[in-house]
Write an enzyme that holds these catalytic residues in place. Structure first.
Site, PDB file in Angstrom:
ATOM      1  N   SER A 212      31.224 -38.550 -53.089  1.00  0.00           N
ATOM      2  CA  SER A 212      32.150 -38.942 -52.035  1.00  0.00           C
ATOM      3  C   SER A 212      33.391 -38.087 -52.216  1.00  0.00           C
ATOM      4  O   SER A 212      33.999 -38.086 -53.294  1.00  0.00           O
ATOM      5  CB  SER A 212      32.482 -40.432 -52.164  1.00  0.00           C
ATOM      6  OG  SER A 212      33.183 -40.861 -51.026  1.00  0.00           O
ATOM      7  N   GLU A 213      33.766 -37.325 -51.177  1.00  0.00           N
ATOM      8  CA  GLU A 213      34.732 -36.243 -51.384  1.00  0.00           C
ATOM      9  C   GLU A 213      36.151 -36.718 -51.695  1.00  0.00           C
ATOM     10  O   GLU A 213      37.008 -35.913 -52.027  1.00  0.00           O
ATOM     11  CB  GLU A 213      34.725 -35.260 -50.210  1.00  0.00           C
ATOM     12  CG  GLU A 213      35.188 -35.805 -48.873  1.00  0.00           C
ATOM     13  CD  GLU A 213      34.041 -36.299 -48.005  1.00  0.00           C
ATOM     14  OE1 GLU A 213      32.980 -36.664 -48.566  1.00  0.00           O
ATOM     15  OE2 GLU A 213      34.211 -36.332 -46.775  1.00  0.00           O
ATOM     16  N   ASN A 214      36.412 -38.020 -51.595  1.00  0.00           N
ATOM     17  CA  ASN A 214      37.722 -38.503 -52.016  1.00  0.00           C
ATOM     18  C   ASN A 214      37.833 -38.627 -53.535  1.00  0.00           C
ATOM     19  O   ASN A 214      38.884 -38.993 -54.047  1.00  0.00           O
ATOM     20  CB  ASN A 214      38.035 -39.853 -51.350  1.00  0.00           C
ATOM     21  CG  ASN A 214      36.991 -40.902 -51.621  1.00  0.00           C
ATOM     22  OD1 ASN A 214      35.794 -40.631 -51.566  1.00  0.00           O
ATOM     23  ND2 ASN A 214      37.424 -42.095 -51.935  1.00  0.00           N
TER      24      ASN A 214
END
Lengths: 220, 240
Positions: free
Chosen positions: A46-48
């Site tokens: 998840s790119e966060n």
């Protein structure tokens, strides 16, 4: 009748391979997580700032400090890792993510994708989509084949502002699975009950149909 | 040492009021603000910027809050003249201010935004990335081919006048530890401020944090304040 969103996700899940690190975009791609085969091990990025995203939490395990890129509360699996956004995009840009699944408004026969902006209407921003399409070796686009008026979204040339150029490799729509090879989409599979003629009629881009095209297979 | 008009003693970075935390804030400054959506935002510092009423701000932040919370508070008071971020999501006021041209908006791919901020803190003036090549974000930018692939030159930002971050724990020297996905942009933004202010949940004495577990060393941080956080959740999703 074409596939439901869930069926598109289920078909994409068949592309997952044991040991893959996978980034799932917002919308239909997120649903792919519900269909990961039991006999393989994959890790969701998840790119966060999370590798090893788990399912949604129970009410008592909701944690405001633990969300996915869609800002939904999530959990972690054993072996997960947290990191900052620069590190996250280093792994994306650096080609370490094995598969990226994302949605699109339009794609074209040059492999271009438009997924982030409709001029004068929708202003949300590209988020991480431009980095994901530029960095991933392996991209699957999840989308509907045509708009509500039946007009193709698989075009000769995208009309909307682009997210990336020359990056689409494979697309799974409500009607078909297609692979882009040398400027043409090759029809690989069709949705159950959908004719090759219908797919041809709803595909503006160059489409190559060779031999009998099998129907997609689903467990459920 | 005097930093931004505030007298500090030795390496102690702790301030006891939001007035002190943002002493020196004025109109037309560049602010970087940490957080992803509403996760890991320096809530009290943003509120103080809203209360101060400073205008003409350039805000660099991945998102712009939601209506009425986070940076949404600054939008309501029209304090931001230029917003630089990657995703504005469901913020209606933002969309209105953008489409009407009242606020300048520079939408920047998330990874490029993160790296530009990192470069700012690391003293790197620019870098090449494949992200955005052939799209609107590359317009007017230098491009270059490396090994048969095209890349876009992206420049670092000037250092922020104030870099506002949220951390879980700090010691009084400003060493920071983040928690879970609330780390996000906070760690790069902490490195990119002329004055970096960390709003934290807990402040401990030097030596209490394991040096192996510090995410951002205190050298980057000028002020630390203990905050109270609402920690609003944008999309509360639970298992059925």
């Amino acid at each position: 009748m074409g596939l439901s969103k869930e069926q598109i996700a289920e078909r994409i899940a068949q592309e997952l391979q044991d040991g893959f690190y996978v980034n799932l975009g917002i919308g239909i791609p997120t649903l792919v997580a519900n269909y990961i085969p039991n006999n393989i091990e994959i890790m969701l990025q998840s790119e966060n700032g999370l590798l090893g995203m788990g399912e949604f939490p129970t009410e008592e395990n909701v944690d405001a400090d633990l969300i996915n890129a869609g800002k939904q509360t999530v959990t972690t699996i054993n072996g997960s890792a947290f990191f900052d956004s620069a590190q996250s995009f280093a792994m994306i840009r650096g080609g370490h993510v094995d598969l990226t699944v994302l949605g699109a408004f339009e794609i074209d026969e040059m492999g271009n994708i438009a997924s982030w902006m409709i001029p004068g209407k929708l202003v949300k921003g590209m988020g991480g989509a431009m980095d994901l399409v530029a960095g991933a070796e392996n991209i699957i686009v999840a989308m509907t084949h045509a708009n509500k008026d039946g007009e193709s979204k698989i075009l000769k040339k995208c009309s909307l502002p682009l997210t990336g150029v020359n990056c689409v490799k494979k697309v799974v729509t409500d009607l078909a699975v297609m692979e882009l090879i040398d400027g043409a989409y090759h029809l690989i599979e069709r949705a159950p009950g959908v004719s090759v003629e219908e797919i041809q009629q709803k595909t503006e881009a160059k489409l190559i149909i060779s031999g009998d095209i099998p129907e997609m297979k689903f467990k459920s | 040492m005097h930093i931004g008009g505030l007298k500090m003693s030795g390496l102690n970075k702790v301030v006891n009021s939001y007035d002190e935390a943002l002493l020196g804030l004025s109109n037309n400054m560049i602010l970087m603000v940490g957080g992803f959506g509403l996760c890991g935002i320096p809530e009290g510092l943003i509120q103080r910027v809203a209360d101060a009423g400073v205008k003409g701000l350039t805000c660099i932040s991945n998102n712009a809050g939601v209506d009425g919370f986070g940076l949404g508070k600054l939008l309501e008071k029209r304090q931001i003249s230029t917003m630089i971020g990657s995703y504005v999501g469901e913020n209606k006021l933002f969309e209105e201010l953008f489409l009407s041209g009242e606020m300048k908006v520079i939408l920047t791919p998330q990874g490029t935004l993160a790296e530009k901020i990192r470069a700012t803190g690391a003293g790197i003036p620019g870098f090449y990335t494949a992200t955005g090549y052939g799209t609107d974000v590359a317009i007017g930018k230098e491009t270059k081919e490396f090994n048969g692939k095209m890349y876009v030159l992206e420049e670092a930002y000037p250092k922020a006048d104030f870099a506002l971050v949220k951390a879980w724990k700090a010691d009084t020297y400003g060493n920071l530890v983040f928690r879970k996905t609330a780390r996000n942009f906070n760690s790069m933004i902490a490195t990119a401020g002329k004055i970096t202010v960390a709003e934290v949940e807990e402040i401990v004495a030097p030596g209490e944090l394991d040096p192996d577990h510090i995410h951002i060393p205190g050298i980057y941080v000028q002020r630390v304040i203990k905050g109270n956080f609402e920690k609003r959740i944008e999309q509360r999703t639970v298992k059925k």
